[in-house]
Design a protein around this motif. Structure first.
Motif, PDB file in Angstrom:
ATOM      1  N   CYS A   1      60.225  93.074 -12.987  1.00  0.00           N
ATOM      2  CA  CYS A   1      60.521  93.250 -11.563  1.00  0.00           C
ATOM      3  C   CYS A   1      60.775  91.861 -10.982  1.00  0.00           C
ATOM      4  O   CYS A   1      59.963  90.961 -11.158  1.00  0.00           O
TER       5      CYS A   1
ATOM      6  N   CYS B   1      57.675  91.359  -8.040  1.00  0.00           N
ATOM      7  CA  CYS B   1      56.259  91.194  -8.403  1.00  0.00           C
ATOM      8  C   CYS B   1      56.090  90.662  -9.829  1.00  0.00           C
ATOM      9  O   CYS B   1      54.978  90.355 -10.246  1.00  0.00           O
TER      10      CYS B   1
ATOM     11  N   CYS C   1      60.775  96.975  -9.481  1.00  0.00           N
ATOM     12  CA  CYS C   1      59.989  98.198  -9.710  1.00  0.00           C
ATOM     13  C   CYS C   1      60.111  99.141  -8.508  1.00  0.00           C
ATOM     14  O   CYS C   1      60.484  98.734  -7.410  1.00  0.00           O
TER      15      CYS C   1
ATOM     16  N   CYS D   1      57.923  98.062  -5.325  1.00  0.00           N
ATOM     17  CA  CYS D   1      58.513  96.974  -4.541  1.00  0.00           C
ATOM     18  C   CYS D   1      59.760  97.461  -3.808  1.00  0.00           C
ATOM     19  O   CYS D   1      59.967  97.133  -2.642  1.00  0.00           O
TER      20      CYS D   1
HETATM   21 ZN   LIG Z   1      57.660  95.006  -8.294  1.00  0.00          ZN
END
Ligand SMILES: [Zn+2]
Length: 126
Positions: free
Chosen positions: A22, A25, A57, A60
């Motif tokens: 991701c 994150c 992801c 997020c």
């Molecule tokens: Zn993420």
């Protein structure tokens, strides 16, 4: 991620990696967890070009929705490491995910308030 032309949506589907990190994150994500995000949202003038699309992801992606990317990244900096959890579905992970989500919901609310205040301030200044 807003309205995407069908041709572009197909292109994104074909390009989607099976496993990646991701971009927000930095967790490793796989399969259905991998989503495409417009860094600058379409409604804020962002384009459909690959320079404006990144893999991230699901969490997020959903939480960034409607928040300026700079504020979103600031909130990520504030996020405790313990909240950066994988999306596996055992009981312990479910609880960790709940903590992660409630953290995010609060962070995004805070960011929205900051954005609203800045808008008010800049209007006052005129
Ligand atoms: Zn993420």
């Amino acid at each position: 991620m807003g309205h995407v032309p069908m041709k572009k949506a197909q292109e994104i589907r074909r390009a989607k990696p099976r496993e990646t990190k991701c971009n927000y994150c930095k967790r490793t994500i796989k399969g259905a967890e991998v989503t495409a995000d417009h860094v600058i949202p379409i409604i804020e003038g962002g384009g459909h070009g690959w320079d404006n699309i990144i893999w991230c992801c699901i969490i997020c992606n959903q939480l960034k929705s409607g928040v300026q990317v700079d504020y979103f990244l600031d909130a990520l900096e504030l996020m405790p490491i313990s909240h950066r959890v994988p999306l596996a579905m055992d009981e312990e992970s479910k609880n960790a995910r709940r903590r992660y989500q409630s953290f995010w919901i609060k962070a995004v609310r805070r960011m929205k308030k900051i954005l609203a205040n800045e808008t008010l301030l800049s209007e006052d200044g005129v």
